[in-house]
Design a protein around this motif. Structure first.
Motif, PDB file in Angstrom:
ATOM      1  N   ILE A   1       0.845  -1.194   0.000  1.00  7.48           N
ATOM      2  CA  ILE A   1       0.000   0.000   0.000  1.00  7.48           C
ATOM      3  C   ILE A   1       0.884   1.249   0.000  1.00  7.48           C
ATOM      4  CG2 ILE A   1      -1.717   1.312   1.325  1.00  7.48           C
ATOM      5  CD1 ILE A   1      -2.936  -1.282   0.306  1.00  7.48           C
ATOM      6  N   PHE A   2       1.972   1.207   0.753  1.00  3.32           N
ATOM      7  CA  PHE A   2       2.835   2.372   0.866  1.00  3.32           C
ATOM      8  C   PHE A   2       3.735   2.541  -0.352  1.00  3.32           C
ATOM      9  CE2 PHE A   2       1.388   1.403   5.087  1.00  3.32           C
ATOM     10  CZ  PHE A   2       0.818   2.619   5.409  1.00  3.32           C
ATOM     11  N   LEU A   3       3.929   1.475  -1.115  1.00  2.77           N
ATOM     12  CA  LEU A   3       4.608   1.623  -2.407  1.00  2.77           C
ATOM     13  C   LEU A   3       3.711   2.421  -3.342  1.00  2.77           C
ATOM     14  CD1 LEU A   3       6.132  -1.951  -2.852  1.00  2.77           C
ATOM     15  CD2 LEU A   3       7.227   0.110  -1.950  1.00  2.77           C
ATOM     16  N   ASP A   4       2.416   2.168  -3.265  1.00  5.23           N
ATOM     17  CA  ASP A   4       1.454   2.940  -4.055  1.00  5.23           C
ATOM     18  C   ASP A   4       1.424   4.392  -3.592  1.00  5.23           C
ATOM     19  OD1 ASP A   4      -0.813   3.391  -5.868  1.00  5.23           O
ATOM     20  OD2 ASP A   4      -1.991   3.509  -4.031  1.00  5.23           O
ATOM     21  N   VAL A   5       1.444   4.617  -2.272  1.00  2.00           N
ATOM     22  CA  VAL A   5       1.495   5.972  -1.729  1.00  2.00           C
ATOM     23  C   VAL A   5       2.721   6.683  -2.289  1.00  2.00           C
ATOM     24  CG1 VAL A   5       1.915   7.302   0.388  1.00  2.00           C
ATOM     25  CG2 VAL A   5       0.191   5.493   0.379  1.00  2.00           C
ATOM     26  N   PHE A   6       3.855   6.000  -2.266  1.00  3.00           N
ATOM     27  CA  PHE A   6       5.104   6.592  -2.748  1.00  3.00           C
ATOM     28  C   PHE A   6       4.987   6.968  -4.228  1.00  3.00           C
ATOM     29  CE2 PHE A   6       9.382   6.719  -4.367  1.00  3.00           C
ATOM     30  CZ  PHE A   6      10.090   7.355  -3.356  1.00  3.00           C
ATOM     31  N   ARG A   7       4.449   6.057  -5.038  1.00  5.57           N
ATOM     32  CA  ARG A   7       4.299   6.334  -6.481  1.00  5.57           C
ATOM     33  C   ARG A   7       3.425   7.559  -6.725  1.00  5.57           C
ATOM     34  NH1 ARG A   7       4.194   0.597  -6.845  1.00  5.57           N
ATOM     35  NH2 ARG A   7       1.959   0.589  -6.520  1.00  5.57           N
ATOM     36  N   ARG A   8       2.346   7.690  -5.958  1.00  8.11           N
ATOM     37  CA  ARG A   8       1.455   8.832  -6.142  1.00  8.11           C
ATOM     38  C   ARG A   8       2.083  10.131  -5.659  1.00  8.11           C
ATOM     39  NH1 ARG A   8      -3.379   7.809  -3.036  1.00  8.11           N
ATOM     40  NH2 ARG A   8      -2.331   6.058  -2.083  1.00  8.11           N
ATOM     41  N   ALA A   9       2.890  10.052  -4.616  1.00  5.21           N
ATOM     42  CA  ALA A   9       3.515  11.261  -4.070  1.00  5.21           C
ATOM     43  C   ALA A   9       4.702  11.717  -4.908  1.00  5.21           C
ATOM     44  CB  ALA A   9       3.966  11.011  -2.631  1.00  5.21           C
ATOM     45  N   ASP A  10       5.365  10.788  -5.588  1.00  2.00           N
ATOM     46  CA  ASP A  10       6.574  11.087  -6.370  1.00  2.00           C
ATOM     47  C   ASP A  10       6.169  11.658  -7.726  1.00  2.00           C
ATOM     48  OD1 ASP A  10       9.142  11.210  -7.398  1.00  2.00           O
ATOM     49  OD2 ASP A  10       9.334   9.038  -7.683  1.00  2.00           O
ATOM     50  N   LYS A  11       5.799  12.936  -7.732  1.00  3.67           N
ATOM     51  CA  LYS A  11       5.242  13.566  -8.934  1.00  3.67           C
ATOM     52  C   LYS A  11       6.214  13.610 -10.106  1.00  3.67           C
ATOM     53  CE  LYS A  11       1.198  14.462  -7.412  1.00  3.67           C
ATOM     54  NZ  LYS A  11       0.123  13.601  -7.826  1.00  3.67           N
ATOM     55  N   ASN A  12       7.519  13.710  -9.856  1.00 10.34           N
ATOM     56  CA  ASN A  12       8.461  13.777 -10.978  1.00 10.34           C
ATOM     57  C   ASN A  12       9.058  12.408 -11.318  1.00 10.34           C
ATOM     58  OD1 ASN A  12      10.280  13.395  -8.920  1.00 10.34           O
ATOM     59  ND2 ASN A  12      11.367  15.334  -9.211  1.00 10.34           N
ATOM     60  N   ASP A  13       8.553  11.354 -10.680  1.00 13.90           N
ATOM     61  CA  ASP A  13       8.959   9.968 -10.981  1.00 13.90           C
ATOM     62  C   ASP A  13      10.467   9.756 -10.940  1.00 13.90           C
ATOM     63  OD1 ASP A  13       6.351   8.957 -11.337  1.00 13.90           O
ATOM     64  OD2 ASP A  13       6.292   9.748 -13.381  1.00 13.90           O
ATOM     65  N   ASP A  14      11.141  10.386  -9.983  1.00 11.83           N
ATOM     66  CA  ASP A  14      12.585  10.200  -9.890  1.00 11.83           C
ATOM     67  C   ASP A  14      12.975   9.165  -8.838  1.00 11.83           C
ATOM     68  OD1 ASP A  14      12.104  11.582  -7.541  1.00 11.83           O
ATOM     69  OD2 ASP A  14      13.627  13.126  -7.885  1.00 11.83           O
ATOM     70  N   GLY A  15      11.986   8.508  -8.227  1.00  9.00           N
ATOM     71  CA  GLY A  15      12.273   7.467  -7.250  1.00  9.00           C
ATOM     72  C   GLY A  15      12.608   7.995  -5.865  1.00  9.00           C
ATOM     73  N   ALA A  16      12.388   9.283  -5.642  1.00  8.07           N
ATOM     74  CA  ALA A  16      12.658   9.888  -4.342  1.00  8.07           C
ATOM     75  C   ALA A  16      11.613  10.964  -4.084  1.00  8.07           C
ATOM     76  CB  ALA A  16      14.057  10.503  -4.322  1.00  8.07           C
ATOM     77  N   LEU A  17      11.282  11.141  -2.804  1.00  7.23           N
ATOM     78  CA  LEU A  17      10.345  12.198  -2.438  1.00  7.23           C
ATOM     79  C   LEU A  17      11.115  13.370  -1.863  1.00  7.23           C
ATOM     80  CD1 LEU A  17       7.367  10.423  -0.604  1.00  7.23           C
ATOM     81  CD2 LEU A  17       7.598  11.036  -3.003  1.00  7.23           C
ATOM     82  N   SER A  18      10.985  14.504  -2.503  1.00  6.82           N
ATOM     83  CA  SER A  18      11.562  15.735  -1.967  1.00  6.82           C
ATOM     84  C   SER A  18      10.641  16.246  -0.860  1.00  6.82           C
ATOM     85  CB  SER A  18      11.674  16.792  -3.069  1.00  6.82           C
ATOM     86  OG  SER A  18      10.372  17.180  -3.495  1.00  6.82           O
ATOM     87  N   LEU A  19      11.103  17.209  -0.102  1.00  7.31           N
ATOM     88  CA  LEU A  19      10.270  17.826   0.925  1.00  7.31           C
ATOM     89  C   LEU A  19       9.023  18.437   0.299  1.00  7.31           C
ATOM     90  CD1 LEU A  19       9.680  18.753   3.804  1.00  7.31           C
ATOM     91  CD2 LEU A  19      11.187  20.721   3.401  1.00  7.31           C
ATOM     92  N   GLU A  20       9.170  19.044  -0.884  1.00  3.79           N
ATOM     93  CA  GLU A  20       8.015  19.654  -1.557  1.00  3.79           C
ATOM     94  C   GLU A  20       6.989  18.601  -1.948  1.00  3.79           C
ATOM     95  OE1 GLU A  20      11.291  20.279  -2.428  1.00  3.79           O
ATOM     96  OE2 GLU A  20      11.321  22.161  -1.300  1.00  3.79           O
ATOM     97  N   GLU A  21       7.438  17.470  -2.517  1.00  4.15           N
ATOM     98  CA  GLU A  21       6.510  16.404  -2.899  1.00  4.15           C
ATOM     99  C   GLU A  21       5.846  15.810  -1.656  1.00  4.15           C
ATOM    100  OE1 GLU A  21       8.391  14.412  -6.911  1.00  4.15           O
ATOM    101  OE2 GLU A  21       9.496  14.136  -5.029  1.00  4.15           O
ATOM    102  N   PHE A  22       6.643  15.607  -0.622  1.00  2.00           N
ATOM    103  CA  PHE A  22       6.127  15.066   0.628  1.00  2.00           C
ATOM    104  C   PHE A  22       5.041  15.987   1.196  1.00  2.00           C
ATOM    105  CE2 PHE A  22       6.297  14.679   5.285  1.00  2.00           C
ATOM    106  CZ  PHE A  22       6.116  13.307   5.445  1.00  2.00           C
ATOM    107  N   GLY A  23       5.344  17.273   1.250  1.00  2.00           N
ATOM    108  CA  GLY A  23       4.389  18.236   1.780  1.00  2.00           C
ATOM    109  C   GLY A  23       3.122  18.310   0.953  1.00  2.00           C
ATOM    110  N   ALA A  24       3.278  18.316  -0.361  1.00  2.00           N
ATOM    111  CA  ALA A  24       2.107  18.404  -1.242  1.00  2.00           C
ATOM    112  C   ALA A  24       1.198  17.190  -1.077  1.00  2.00           C
ATOM    113  CB  ALA A  24       2.553  18.533  -2.698  1.00  2.00           C
ATOM    114  N   PHE A  25       1.784  16.028  -0.836  1.00  2.00           N
ATOM    115  CA  PHE A  25       0.977  14.820  -0.740  1.00  2.00           C
ATOM    116  C   PHE A  25       0.401  14.610   0.655  1.00  2.00           C
ATOM    117  CE2 PHE A  25       0.096  10.319  -0.259  1.00  2.00           C
ATOM    118  CZ  PHE A  25      -0.614  10.054  -1.419  1.00  2.00           C
TER     119      PHE A  25
END
Length: 194
Positions: A10-34
């Protein structure tokens, strides 16, 4: 990643949805937005991000996100495992049905349609109490924190950003775009059914 704990897909799906630029990492901005929910503040989100970032890279990877949430699942752990099993079973049943439906008899097609409608009815019956409880605790949290400047919530719906909305509304909109049910448990895209 090593053997994944039950329910963590489930959290892999959360990660995919939060990772807007599809770079395999969540920036603080992506984390905050999600994760902004209309209750937590920007500062609190930043602190949470830094707590989860155990590698101290200023980006979150799937392992860090899964590890953090696996330690905080509490009574939800069993439910996320059950949802993972349900997703796998549902994907399998829908794929088989899609393949067999065109050549099935009229009565078999009727039975398939009935079973699919009933599956949807059962899922809605499970969804309603969770949605009600979620809305209640969100509204309570918002009332308790009135006057505190919460992080703004924006929902990115296929490239459109309708603007800041309360957390429970944002979450409801994001639920509609979960890819959890668009891929099988092995990450194989589900058949385009109908």
């Amino acid at each position: 990643m090593a053997e994944q704990e039950k329910g963590m897909s489930i959290f892999l799906d959360v990660f995919r949805r939060a990772d807007k630029n599809d770079d395999g990492a969540l920036s603080l901005e992506e984390f905050g937005a999600f994760f902004a929910d209309g209750v937590i503040t920007d500062e609190e989100l930043g602190n949470l991000f830094r707590d989860i970032d155990t590698h101290k890279t200023n980006n979150l990877d799937t392992g860090e996100l899964c590890t953090y949430f696996s330690h905080h699942l509490g009574p939800f752990k069993e439910m996320f495992g059950a949802l993972e099993d349900l997703n796998h079973s549902m994907t399998k049943a829908l794929n088989q049905s899609a393949q067999q439906y065109p050549t099935a008899s009229f009565i078999e097609q009727f039975v398939s349609r009935f079973l699919m409608r009933e599956m949807l009815n059962q899922l809605v019956a499970v969804q309603k109490p969770v949605e009600t409880a979620s809305d209640f605790i969100d509204e309570k949290a918002i009332k308790e924190r009135s006057g505190i400047s919460q992080a703004s919530v924006s929902v990115d719906v296929q490239g459109e950003t309708p603007g800041a909305v309360p957390g429970w509304l944002g979450r409801r909109a994001r639920r509609q775009y979960s890819s959890q049910y668009s891929t099988g448990s092995e990450g194989v895209p589900a058949v385009d059914l109908w």
